[in-house]
Motif scaffolding. Structure first.
Motif, mmCIF file in Angstrom:
data_model
loop_
_atom_site.group_PDB
_atom_site.id
_atom_site.type_symbol
_atom_site.label_atom_id
_atom_site.label_comp_id
_atom_site.label_asym_id
_atom_site.label_seq_id
_atom_site.Cartn_x
_atom_site.Cartn_y
_atom_site.Cartn_z
ATOM 1 N N THR A 38 0.796 -1.242 0.000
ATOM 2 C CA THR A 38 0.000 0.000 0.000
ATOM 3 C C THR A 38 0.826 1.287 0.000
ATOM 4 O OG1 THR A 38 -0.061 0.267 2.402
ATOM 5 C CG2 THR A 38 -1.714 -1.194 1.455
ATOM 6 N N LEU A 157 -5.464 -0.169 6.649
ATOM 7 C CA LEU A 157 -5.496 0.681 5.451
ATOM 8 C C LEU A 157 -5.993 2.104 5.681
ATOM 9 C CD1 LEU A 157 -7.164 -1.903 3.015
ATOM 10 C CD2 LEU A 157 -4.711 -1.441 3.281
ATOM 11 N N ASN A 251 -4.051 3.833 -2.004
ATOM 12 C CA ASN A 251 -2.964 2.870 -2.130
ATOM 13 C C ASN A 251 -1.971 3.454 -3.127
ATOM 14 O OD1 ASN A 251 -1.364 0.689 -3.053
ATOM 15 N ND2 ASN A 251 -2.951 -0.763 -2.440
#
Ligand code: UT7
Length: 321
Positions: A38, A157, A251
């Motif tokens: 990422t 994330l 990302n």
């Protein structure tokens, strides 16, 4: 012609920064995996007393100051979020009250990670249509509050934050500043690729974010490359005329793949995903504000804003700063 002209921006991050290594002590992951897949190295997580509205208020105050305005000048607030303080009233009305405003329209738009682009498109239409003169457009999220901290595939994330623009309706020349063109899309066919498994009307719970990461990734690159091409075509600019791309920061690999598809170098892409992670609707104005304040983005620059998120929703706006 009447255009929505950018007057200033602001942003806010929670006090607490959480590194990948710190996360790896809570869930089965590693700094190496998160970085490689990422580009994320850390994220900011809201603590006690910090909510979507408190972050939004801080970002809005800074944007007003940057624009040389006060809340008395504002007659519209549009706020993109999928993590409102409460189900209702809209977080925008809480922000309006905290800033000391009253009377003018203030509402939220829910388009998840595309929330800021949707808010911008809505405000732009209202400004050009004469419904308002000076708008605060905000993207604000506390994604940490809807994450499943047991699910390593998603909890690493996301991050929290807020960003805000002040836009004014102004009569400008054809080659003058302002939002030159925008396009928004949604396709509910893909609603189960990225969603929250709760809500007031279905489960009476807040729920947790769920995502089929690979599918989202694939669609993100295709949809973003297409909408960027469409906005360029609509406004009559070649990709080479773009000074900066300010993408939604989900990302690093998506940013890279999208830039490649347009033939743009990464030196033209504003990147904050490494330090902020994915802050959903907040990511575009947060990244823009960073590059505006450090002098990378200047008056006269041609800047492409773009995002893609749950729904799916996606969109892009071309702005002459
Ligand atoms: O903002 C809205 C838009 N959202 C996005 O754009 C997100 C788009 N998707 C992505 O960014 C990527 O798909 C992810 C970063 C979410 C995942 O990367 P990936 O390369 O697609 O990995 P994957 O999901 O296919 O998982 C690969 C492996 C799996 O193990 P196996 O089945 O190969 O043994 C996962 O279980 O990585 C494993 N894995 C992890 N390992 C360590 C998944 N999450 C983690 C983790 N730490 N946090």
């Amino acid at each position: 012609m009447i255009r929505s002209v950018f007057k200033g921006s602001g942003s806010a991050l929670p006090k607490t920064c959480v590194t990948n290594d710190e996360l790896a002590q809570r869930v089965d992951t590693s700094d190496e995996w998160i970085r490689e897949r990422t580009g994320i190295t850390q994220r900011y997580i809201a603590g006690e007393g910090e909510t979507t509205s408190t972050l939004a208020v801080e970002a809005a105050r800074k944007a007003l100051e940057n624009a040389g305005m006060t809340i008395a000048d504002i007659d519209l607030i549009v706020l993109g979020t999928c993590t409102p303080d409460v189900t209702f009233p809209a977080t925008a009305t809480i922000v309006q009250k905290e800033l000391g405003g009253s009377g003018f329209p203030a509402f939220d738009v829910a388009a998840v990670c595309s929330g800021f682009l949707y808010a911008l498109g809505t405000a732009d239409s209202m400004l050009r249509g004469g419904m308002a003169k000076n708008a605060l457009v905000i993207g604000a999220e506390t994604m940490s509050r809807i994450l499943d901290w047991e699910d390593r595939a998603t909890c690493v994330l996301f991050g929290d934050g807020a960003g805000a623009f002040v836009l004014s309706a102004e009569d400008v020349a054809e080659d003058g500043p302002g939002i030159l063109g925008s396009q928004l899309h949604a396709d509910g066919e893909y609603k189960d690729m990225l969603y929250v498994d709760g809500g007031p009307s279905s489960t009476q719970t807040v729920g947790h974010l769920r995502m089929k990461g690979r599918e989202v990734f694939r669609h993100a690159v295709t949809n973003l490359a297409q909408v960027l091409k469409d906005v360029l075509e609509k406004t009559g600019y070649p990709a080479s005329a773009i000074d900066w791309v300010v993408p939604h920061q989900a990302n690093f690999r998506i940013l890279d793949a999208t830039a490649r598809k347009l033939g743009l170098g990464m030196d033209k892409v504003v990147i904050t995903v490494d330090r902020h992670a994915n802050t959903s609707a907040a990511s575009v104005p947060l990244a823009f504000d960073e590059a505006w304040r450090d002098g990378r983005i200047k008056r006269g620059d041609l800047v492409m804003l773009e995002a893609m998120g749950g729904g799916f929703t996606w969109g892009a706006s071309l702005l002459r700063v």
